[in-house]
Design a protein around this motif. Structure first.
Motif, mmCIF file in Angstrom:
data_model
loop_
_atom_site.group_PDB
_atom_site.id
_atom_site.type_symbol
_atom_site.label_atom_id
_atom_site.label_comp_id
_atom_site.label_asym_id
_atom_site.label_seq_id
_atom_site.Cartn_x
_atom_site.Cartn_y
_atom_site.Cartn_z
ATOM 1 N N VAL A 37 0.848 -1.195 0.000
ATOM 2 C CA VAL A 37 0.000 0.000 0.000
ATOM 3 C C VAL A 37 0.884 1.245 0.000
ATOM 4 O O VAL A 37 1.854 1.323 0.745
ATOM 5 N N ARG A 42 -1.539 4.395 3.729
ATOM 6 C CA ARG A 42 -1.400 3.448 4.840
ATOM 7 C C ARG A 42 -1.942 4.032 6.139
ATOM 8 O O ARG A 42 -1.896 5.224 6.354
ATOM 9 N N ILE A 55 -8.535 -3.587 1.415
ATOM 10 C CA ILE A 55 -7.358 -4.085 2.139
ATOM 11 C C ILE A 55 -7.682 -5.444 2.749
ATOM 12 O O ILE A 55 -6.897 -6.390 2.676
ATOM 13 N N SER A 59 -6.065 -9.036 1.555
ATOM 14 C CA SER A 59 -5.363 -9.856 2.543
ATOM 15 C C SER A 59 -5.921 -11.270 2.583
ATOM 16 O O SER A 59 -5.170 -12.256 2.630
ATOM 17 N N LEU A 101 -6.030 -4.198 -4.765
ATOM 18 C CA LEU A 101 -5.408 -2.975 -4.252
ATOM 19 C C LEU A 101 -5.332 -1.894 -5.322
ATOM 20 O O LEU A 101 -5.662 -0.736 -5.083
ATOM 21 N N TYR A 106 -5.188 1.840 -3.838
ATOM 22 C CA TYR A 106 -4.191 1.662 -2.787
ATOM 23 C C TYR A 106 -2.815 1.285 -3.322
ATOM 24 O O TYR A 106 -1.818 1.507 -2.671
#
Length: 123
Positions: A37, A42, A55, A59, A101, A106
Motif C-alpha cells: 500500500v 497506509r 485491504i 489480505s 489494491l 491503494y
C-alpha cells in the motif's frame, strides 16, 4: 496487525480451514499486503474492524492463494539445498490481491514516487 479474523476467512472461503495454531498466517499476509500500500494511503492502526474493505479482501485473497498453492512463508533470500542442487524460494503475491489494491486506489506503482508513495515532509 491483522486485517481479518479466522471466522471471516472461513466464511469467505468455506473450503479452506485454518488450524487454531495457524492464525499467525493472518498477521503474515496482512503485513504482506500492508507493504504494497502506498505510504500516503497506509494506516498503521488498521485492524480487523477498521481496515478498508479492499485491504481486507486483498489480505484474505493473499492467504487463500498461499494456502491453495502451498507457498511457504519464507524470506526473499531463502533457498533450499538438496545435495548439489540449490533453488531460490520466494513468496509470491496473488495477482488478484494486487488487482484489488490497484483497482481501489491503494497500489500505486506506475507514477513518480513523490506523487504516490512518498510522504510530504514539512520543513
Amino acid at each position: 496487525m491483522t486485517f481479518f479474523t479466522k471466522d471471516e476467512f472461513e466464511t469467505k472461503y468455506p473450503y479452506l480451514e485454518l488450524a487454531t495454531n495457524d492464525t499467525w498466517k493472518i498477521e503474515a499476509v496482512s503485513e504482506m499486503i500492508f507493504a504494497q500500500v502506498g505510504l500516503r494511503y497506509r494506516n498503521s492502526y488498521w485492524d480487523a474492524e477498521t481496515a478498508p474493505k479492499p485491504i481486507k479482501d486483498a489480505s484474505m485473497e493473499q492467504l487463500r492463494f498461499l494456502l491453495e498453492y502451498d507457498m511457504p512463508f519464507i524470506d526473499n533470500r531463502g533457498s533450499i539445498k538438496a545435495g548439489d542442487m540449490t533453488s531460490d524460494l520466494r513468496t509470491k503475491y496473488s495477482e488478484l490481491a494486487l488487482n484489488i489494491l490497484g483497482n481501489n486506489g491503494y497500489l500505486y506503482r506506475g507514477n513518480p514516487i513523490n506523487q504516490n508513495m512518498g510522504l510530504e515532509i514539512p520543513f
